[in-house]
Write an enzyme that holds these catalytic residues in place. Structure first.
Site, short mmCIF file in Angstrom:
data_model
loop_
_atom_site.label_atom_id
_atom_site.label_comp_id
_atom_site.label_asym_id
_atom_site.label_seq_id
_atom_site.Cartn_x
_atom_site.Cartn_y
_atom_site.Cartn_z
N ASN A 216 -4.73 8.23 3.80
CA ASN A 216 -4.50 7.54 5.07
C ASN A 216 -3.02 7.62 5.43
OD1 ASN A 216 -5.74 5.61 7.16
ND2 ASN A 216 -3.89 4.52 6.54
N GLU A 217 -2.74 8.21 6.57
CA GLU A 217 -1.36 8.28 7.07
C GLU A 217 -0.37 8.60 5.95
OE1 GLU A 217 -0.49 4.63 9.14
OE2 GLU A 217 -1.45 5.32 10.96
N CYS B 71 12.54 10.25 -7.03
CA CYS B 71 12.55 10.07 -8.49
C CYS B 71 12.83 11.38 -9.24
CB CYS B 71 11.23 9.47 -8.96
SG CYS B 71 9.88 10.68 -9.03
N HIS C 7 -3.75 -8.78 13.06
CA HIS C 7 -4.01 -7.54 13.80
C HIS C 7 -5.41 -7.63 14.39
CE1 HIS C 7 -4.62 -3.29 14.64
NE2 HIS C 7 -3.36 -3.05 14.32
N GLU D 21 -7.63 5.82 14.93
CA GLU D 21 -7.33 4.40 15.03
C GLU D 21 -6.63 4.09 16.33
OE1 GLU D 21 -4.81 2.96 11.91
OE2 GLU D 21 -5.95 3.96 10.34
N ARG E 223 0.86 -1.18 0.00
CA ARG E 223 0.00 0.00 0.00
C ARG E 223 0.89 1.23 0.00
NH1 ARG E 223 -2.20 0.04 6.33
NH2 ARG E 223 -0.27 0.83 7.19
N CYS F 290 3.99 8.15 -5.79
CA CYS F 290 4.91 9.29 -5.73
C CYS F 290 4.06 10.54 -5.55
CB CYS F 290 5.70 9.37 -7.04
SG CYS F 290 6.55 10.96 -7.21
C1 GAL Z 1 -2.30 2.12 10.57
C2 GAL Z 1 -3.11 2.10 9.29
C3 GAL Z 1 -4.17 1.04 9.32
C4 GAL Z 1 -3.62 -0.24 9.85
C5 GAL Z 1 -3.08 -0.01 11.22
C6 GAL Z 1 -2.56 -1.25 11.88
O1 GAL Z 1 -1.02 2.56 10.27
O2 GAL Z 1 -3.66 3.35 9.04
O3 GAL Z 1 -4.67 0.87 8.02
O4 GAL Z 1 -2.62 -0.70 9.00
O5 GAL Z 1 -2.03 0.92 11.16
O6 GAL Z 1 -2.05 -0.98 13.16
ZN ZN Z 2 8.59 10.38 -7.32
#
Ligand code: GAL
Ligand code: ZN
Length: 656
Positions: free
Chosen positions: A152-153, A160, A356, A305, A114, A118
């Site tokens: 996300n994050e 590059c 997880h 999260e 994931r 770039c």
């Molecule tokens: C975060 C992420 C989630 C999941 C989680 C697991 O970094 O946003 O999608 O991967 O960690 O702890």
């Molecule tokens: Zn790049």
């Protein structure tokens, strides 16, 4: 401007990431039943759903998402809808390899995981914009929509050629002329002079140490480049039918993103926080992240999260023992969270995160985890009206700046033993154990409302920050500053005298003759009112007007001042051991008129005030008895309290 309260009303939102695309639709009905039963009010949908929505370039499959949105709405559950742009489909990397990031050595970072994009790629950006536009058009007015969640994050780095062009544009904007860049980067050193913009490249893999100012600017650039991706999507969703609050979830205390700058661009600040249950000080780590996030939000914030049990990214991943998830959830609320969410709702059976934890574990609804989740949901429902929107008062601020971290955490420095986050954590821990609630602040922010400001370590301090600190003390504030702070300017140029002259005047220091980092494991004996151990670092200092508070009693610096004060400005040239740092900061705070939230706390008890409530949180390994003067009502059990509170292991009481 919309804010978190537009999404919460007078509730504390409760829920988690929901990935219905991983499950047959029959499971969805079961999901909703269990969500209702657990008091779930919010689910985050769509985080990595790009390939499901856009299976082939330009195609759209929204049918399943329509059904999810409608289902949630029918059951009164709100949706935090994510743009899926954190995980481009395989077709994109396959057809447009230039969207894939390149590592420092030029190698390709492939799809198959994931976040393989770039940030500078125009192709990636245009596909991201297109899908965001369609999502916004389709769901912008959907009654289930609570909030937009961008990407996300954000955490990718790329070296590059496209990034190189983008970096040059960023640098031209910052420096205007190539001469100014040469001056700022000190390129006279090692023949690094650039004659033309085209010669400038990102700090790629090289023979030996890279130019530190270039590395610093590349960090600044990358944070800005990612932010451009984020604001581009934000601008699209805010233009949709209904103006709904927008967030993107931060990683906690993460080096890649200047969260002070990012927070300015969001309606809601949210964070993902995963303390290690085996860390005896995990409660303090959580508190630090919560304090930092609240400060970025300047008010209520969101846990986007957390884990319901174990994670899967440590070498050994232990579950949370009974009660710990509840303790940490209520701790977040105590420290200002108005939303407590998890990754994820239902534990995956396949894929990289099948180990997880989730709110509904592999053990299902009768499993211990889901049962505990129900209890947290019930507690939050009980507290919602009383806490939502309420402020968390803090009279102490810890100063933190990414620019300094970026300049600090590089190769070729005095000591690789000194880690910026570890030093910040040591100071936060001291204040946390002293029972003082702390905000975080940027060194150039207005500090006037704090009685005490501490600087664990800001190696780099720009002129505006220096002037701000001096003005703060002149204006009556008390400042305590850790070692090597103020050594470098905005461009990472060392200040003559080893510390900015204005700061030397402030602390009563004539000269910093030498920095004296301690070899691994070495500690120095120091004494003053009491004796303590000096860790990590020492300095060979000459004072002017400062009074010596503690002196080195061992090592090459024996006999020299270790801790100094010059009126209300204190300077610590070493890191005092944990007990000493706590005692010292307690005394300085006392002198500055700052008292702990609750006097006479047993060890392991965290006491936090939020609005008119007092939270008591038991982080000790066993039960605790706490004396609280006066008569109160405990809100979680709805029972009267008269002077004494008994807390089970991981127990919590909320007193009104
Ligand atoms: C975060 C992420 C989630 C999941 C989680 C697991 O970094 O946003 O999608 O991967 O960690 O702890
Ligand atoms: Zn790049």
């Amino acid at each position: 401007m919309p804010s978190l309260s537009d999404a919460t009303g007078s509730r504390v939102l409760f829920g988690g990431d929901y990935n219905p695309e991983q499950w047959p639709e029959e499971t969805w009905l079961d999901d909703v039943r269990l969500m209702k039963d657990a008091g779930v009010t919010s689910v985050t949908v769509g985080v990595f759903s790009w390939a499901r929505i856009e299976p082939r370039p330009g195609e759209r499959d929204f049918g399943w998402l329509d059904r999810v949105m409608d289902l949630m709405h029918r059951h009164g559950i709100g949706v935090v809808l994510a743009t899926p742009t954190a995980s481009p489909p395989a077709w994109m990397g396959n057809r447009h390899p230039e969207t894939l990031p390149r590592a420092e050595d030029g190698s390709v970072v492939w799809y198959g995981s994931r976040q393989h994009f770039c940030p500078s790629s125009p192709v990636y950006r245009s596909y991201a914009a297109a899908i965001t536009k369609d999502l916004a058009a389709r769901y912008g007015d959907h009654p289930a929509l609570l909030m937009w969640h961008i990407n996300n994050e954000y955490c990718t780095f790329c070296w590059c050629d496209e990034t190189a062009r983008h970096f040059r544009r960023w640098l031209r904007h910052r420096y205007t002329t190539i001469e100014a860049l040469n001056e700022a980067w000190g390129t006279a050193f090692w023949s690094q002079r650039y004659d033309a913009w085209e010669e400038v490249i990102p700090p790629r893999k090289a023979q030996y140490l890279r130019n530190p100012a270039c590395v610093l600017d590349f960090r600044r650039f990358t944070s800005d480049a990612l932010l451009e991706c984020c604001t581009a999507e934000r601008d699209i969703v805010v233009a949709s039918a209904r103006r709904t609050p927008v967030t993107t979830n931060f990683m906690p205390f993460w080096i890649g993103q200047d969260a002070w700058t990012w927070a300015e661009e969001e309606d809601v600040v949210s964070v993902d926080v995963y303390p290690d249950p085996t860390d005896p000080l995990a409660g303090q780590y959580g508190a630090m992240i919560q304090d930092m996030t609240r400060s970025q939000a300047r008010g209520p914030w969101m846990v986007m999260e957390q884990a319901a049990g174990a994670v899967n990214f440590r070498p050994v991943n232990v579950p949370k023992p009974r009660g710990l998830g509840r303790l940490w959830s209520l701790q977040a609320v105590a420290r200002g969270a108005d939303a407590v969410c998890h990754f994820q709702w239902r534990q995956s059976r396949q894929g990289a995160e099948k180990f997880h934890s989730a709110m509904v574990s592999h053990a299902g609804e009768h499993g211990r985890t889901y049962q505990e989740i129900k209890r947290i949901g019930a507690d939050l429902a009980r507290l919602g009206e009383r806490v939502a929107g309420a402020p968390v008062p803090a009279e102490v601020a810890i100063l933190h700046d990414w620019n300094s971290w970026w300049a600090d955490e590089q190769e070729g420095r005095p000591s690789a033993e000194v880690h910026y986050p570890t030093v910040v954590r040591a100071w936060h821990r001291a204040l946390w154990e002293a029972g003082l609630t702390t905000d975080f602040a940027h060194p150039a922010h207005d500090l006037g409302r704090y009685s005490l400001v501490v600087v664990p370590r800001l190696y780099l301090l720009g002129d505006a920050a220096v002037d701000n600190l001096v003005a703060y003390v002149r204006g009556g504030g008390t400042l305590v500053c850790g070692f090597q702070s103020g050594a470098a300017d905005e461009d990472d140029r060392i200040r003559p005298g080893g510390m900015d002259e204005r700061l030397r005047d402030l602390f009563g220091i004539r000269l910093v003759h030498e920095w004296w980092p301690l070899p691994e494991g070495e500690e120095l004996v120091c004494d003053g009112d009491r004796s303590f151990r000096g860790l990590l670092w020492a300095e060979e200092l000459e004072t002017s007007t400062a009074e010596t508070v503690a002196t080195y009693r061992s090592g090459e610096v024996e006999g020299l001042p270790a801790l100094l004060r010059n009126g209300r400005a204190w300077y610590f040239s070493t890191l005092p051991d944990p007990a000493a740092l706590r005692a010292l900061l307690t005394e300085v705070a006392h002198e500055a008129g700052v008292r702990p939230v609750l006097e006479g706390r047993p060890a392991g008890l965290e006491a936090v005030r939020r609005g008119d409530l007092l939270f008591l949180l038991n982080h000790a390994p066993g039960p605790l008895t706490v004396t609280v003067p006066g008569r109160h009502r405990e809100l979680l059990t709805d029972s009267p309290v008269d002077g004494v509170v008994h807390l089970e292991r991981h127990g919590v009481a909320v007193l009104a």
